[in-house]
Design an enzyme around this catalytic site. Sequence first.
Site, mmCIF file in Angstrom:
data_model
loop_
_atom_site.group_PDB
_atom_site.id
_atom_site.type_symbol
_atom_site.label_atom_id
_atom_site.label_comp_id
_atom_site.label_asym_id
_atom_site.label_seq_id
_atom_site.Cartn_x
_atom_site.Cartn_y
_atom_site.Cartn_z
ATOM 1 N N ARG A 283 48.697 43.529 39.324
ATOM 2 C CA ARG A 283 47.630 44.536 39.287
ATOM 3 C C ARG A 283 46.795 44.424 38.014
ATOM 4 N NH1 ARG A 283 49.331 49.228 42.558
ATOM 5 N NH2 ARG A 283 48.231 50.602 41.151
ATOM 6 N N HIS B 23 11.993 31.697 43.459
ATOM 7 C CA HIS B 23 11.560 32.979 42.902
ATOM 8 C C HIS B 23 12.267 33.290 41.587
ATOM 9 C CE1 HIS B 23 9.339 33.735 46.575
ATOM 10 N NE2 HIS B 23 10.391 33.267 47.228
ATOM 11 N N GLU C 4 30.523 34.899 47.290
ATOM 12 C CA GLU C 4 31.985 34.943 47.169
ATOM 13 C C GLU C 4 32.496 33.742 46.347
ATOM 14 O OE1 GLU C 4 34.438 36.741 47.389
ATOM 15 O OE2 GLU C 4 36.180 35.483 47.775
ATOM 16 N N TRP D 202 46.770 49.492 31.897
ATOM 17 C CA TRP D 202 45.470 48.828 31.906
ATOM 18 C C TRP D 202 44.540 49.798 31.172
ATOM 19 C CZ3 TRP D 202 40.465 49.460 33.986
ATOM 20 C CH2 TRP D 202 39.715 48.289 34.095
ATOM 21 N N GLU E 96 35.596 35.105 38.101
ATOM 22 C CA GLU E 96 36.766 35.908 37.757
ATOM 23 C C GLU E 96 37.960 35.058 37.330
ATOM 24 O OE1 GLU E 96 38.303 38.494 40.846
ATOM 25 O OE2 GLU E 96 37.939 37.021 42.404
ATOM 26 N N LYS F 217 34.584 34.032 42.757
ATOM 27 C CA LYS F 217 35.894 33.412 42.504
ATOM 28 C C LYS F 217 35.852 32.638 41.190
ATOM 29 C CE LYS F 217 38.000 35.220 44.655
ATOM 30 N NZ LYS F 217 37.685 36.095 45.745
ATOM 31 N N LYS G 53 44.182 44.294 40.343
ATOM 32 C CA LYS G 53 44.165 44.013 41.777
ATOM 33 C C LYS G 53 43.622 45.181 42.572
ATOM 34 C CE LYS G 53 45.153 41.684 45.542
ATOM 35 N NZ LYS G 53 44.169 40.655 45.919
ATOM 36 N N ASN H 277 48.820 56.973 35.510
ATOM 37 C CA ASN H 277 47.834 55.994 35.986
ATOM 38 C C ASN H 277 46.561 56.766 36.289
ATOM 39 O OD1 ASN H 277 46.359 54.002 37.224
ATOM 40 N ND2 ASN H 277 47.616 53.908 39.076
ATOM 41 N N GLY H 278 45.418 56.310 35.762
ATOM 42 C CA GLY H 278 44.156 56.980 36.083
ATOM 43 C C GLY H 278 43.445 57.500 34.853
ATOM 44 N N CYS I 291 47.037 50.422 36.231
ATOM 45 C CA CYS I 291 48.399 50.648 35.732
ATOM 46 C C CYS I 291 49.433 50.583 36.853
ATOM 47 C CB CYS I 291 48.484 52.028 35.101
ATOM 48 S SG CYS I 291 47.222 52.328 33.873
HETATM 49 O O1 M6R Z 1 41.184 46.176 47.612
HETATM 50 P P1 M6R Z 1 39.703 45.987 47.821
HETATM 51 O O2 M6R Z 1 39.397 45.006 48.893
HETATM 52 O O3 M6R Z 1 39.006 47.310 48.066
HETATM 53 O O4 M6R Z 1 39.165 45.424 46.450
HETATM 54 C C1 M6R Z 1 37.799 45.213 46.237
HETATM 55 C C2 M6R Z 1 37.557 44.391 45.001
HETATM 56 O O5 M6R Z 1 38.075 45.027 43.874
HETATM 57 C C3 M6R Z 1 38.188 42.995 45.098
HETATM 58 O O6 M6R Z 1 37.751 42.305 46.232
HETATM 59 C C4 M6R Z 1 37.833 42.163 43.842
HETATM 60 O O7 M6R Z 1 36.473 41.890 43.808
HETATM 61 C C5 M6R Z 1 38.672 40.876 43.804
HETATM 62 N N1 M6R Z 1 39.149 40.648 42.473
HETATM 63 C C6 M6R Z 1 37.914 39.669 44.223
HETATM 64 O O8 M6R Z 1 38.663 38.513 44.187
#
Ligand code: M6R
Length: 629
Positions: free
Chosen positions: A27, A525, A502, A74, A509, A506, A624, A98-99, A2
């Site tokens: 966010r 395996h 990684e 959110w 997501e 990408k 975010k 928020n939370g 949020c």
């Molecule tokens: O702010 P942070 O680096 O702690 O965030 C960690 C993850 O939430 C963040 O890297 C997330 O996996 C991203 N969406 C990846 O692109």
Amino acid sequence: MCGIVGYLGPQNPKDIIIQGLKKLEYRGYDSAGLAVFDQNTVKRVRAEGKLKNLEEKIKGETFTGHLGIGHTRWATHGVPSENNAHPHQAGKISLVHNGIIENYLEIREELKAAGAKIQSDTDSELVAHLVSQLYEQSQDLLGSVQKILSRLRGAFSILVIANDRPDELVAFKDGPPLVVGLGEKQNFVVSDVQAALAHTKNFVYLEDREIVAIKGADVKFYNSLGETINKPVITLNWSSEQIEKQGYSHFMLKEIYEQPGSLAATLAPHIVTLRARSEVQLFKVGFGSQPQQLESLNAEADWAQTQKILVQFEKIYIVACGTSFYAGSIGKYFIEQLAQISCEIDIASEFRYRQPVLNSKTLVLTISQSGETADTLAAIRLAKEKGAHTLSICNVKNSTIDREAHGHLYLNAGPEVGVASTKAFTSMVTLLNLFALALAKSRKLLSSQTEEEHIHALQQLPAQIEVVLGYDKYFAKAAEQLKAFKGFLYMGRGVNFPVAMEGALKLKELAYYHAEGYAAGEMKHGPLALIDEKMAIVMIVPDDNLFEKSVSNLEEAKARGGKIISVGTGENARLKSISDRYLSIPKAHWSTNPILATVPLQLMAFHLADSLGYDVDQPRNLAKSVTVE
Ligand code: M6R
């Protein structure tokens, strides 16, 4: 998660709130709303979906007052809907949250028994009722908030206003960040400085269970005992232009293109030229309790002191989430190879519950772009409780993780707005390379030749990244054909195994494909069974000591019909002949290959998602900064 914006001042709160919430859109959210004073009462408007729906609804509405609160939600408790959107109201109280309130069931039962009319499915509305009950009796907004704070368990940051107090805003937090922006005769309370950066650079960060009460132009802070406290004002040097798209179609694309500059900024503070030769020195790592204390140390004393501290660690745990975890996974290779210290890598949500063995000889190194990730923060707290040293790598200075860790290293990558982390990842890997060198140096394990090789390789990175950015055009076209695959299997070995994970993250997501990152040696395996002509194999296979082994894995995948996209060094004829698509990265050092190989994978995910019409900067269901568990 949020977004929160509160405003009290001479300008129109509606405009400030909408402008601020737009800065927080990155966010992730699913509904939005605001409550602003108008003719001595509070007018509330809420809408499901994006902010433009809210803007549409408030077109033509007048808001004559000078106080307002706004929110992007959110969903946690209750579906995304207008009715569950914030602000929530009870009696004279309006509030945004928020939370998560963990004891919401017990509070709900109690409120129902007392006859409260609960309108939504949220935990947030319950807090509005609690404050309202007390406010009816006392007519004291601050006092009511102080009383209910002890009732709440969970993670929350909350802004409260009352409809008979047009110049009073009270806010408090325990967990998710809340920052007070101090302007000229106007003040802001926001969940992220970016929402107020256009109006002020002066901020006060609330700590857990602290309260801020703003009355007119008067701002007062209170601790959990109700005592007034003085808080340091931090002046930020981020500009609001840095969080604009600056001509790019998307923040993510802009941030991918910023990498030559962001990497140079990560390196700059830690490479010094002494007697015509460059050396790694980690400055400002400190291990003081306050980042500000470190600024006053002179560079040499700082480095000497840092080495004394670094040399005492017998074990290192790197702890992080998501992309930061993958950067940390590369860091493990650097640390073990260069400094010969046993290093474990942990997902923060696992670390905090698995009872790791920690003591005063252990360093817990957390990595977080935002510095607000709840699980990573919990790892720092656990490590401190058990007497371990903590060191944080953050991009956002003064974030909660940065403030709580003993030692601090900064990415200096500039604001990252796209939900998918790009430039933060490459800066993290760079900083971990430097950190491992410093660690090795403090243990007298670093030859000057190795040091020079690493520094040379790191200094070449900005120019080399300019070259791989050329894959932007390539994937803008190739995306159309790549769409046909049913899945993507990313593979690599050694330092390039985390690059595979990684790359897959990408793609998942952003483009919502099923993608897996695997250690290439694991193929036989299990994952080999997945391979057919509908499966793309993305193999990171630069010219390093594991090249031959990776090529064998590639041959095996090809023999089973898999379509090969390989990332290799220069014009490698052998790789080209096996691959359906070949992506060439410049010849580089083993420790910088992961960074160069990552950039084409970022561009591939970006273009696939974009060509499918998805919202690249705000992928579905994601946020975010993940400020709750
Ligand atoms: O702010 P942070 O680096 O702690 O965030 C960690 C993850 O939430 C963040 O890297 C997330 O996996 C991203 N969406 C990846 O692109």
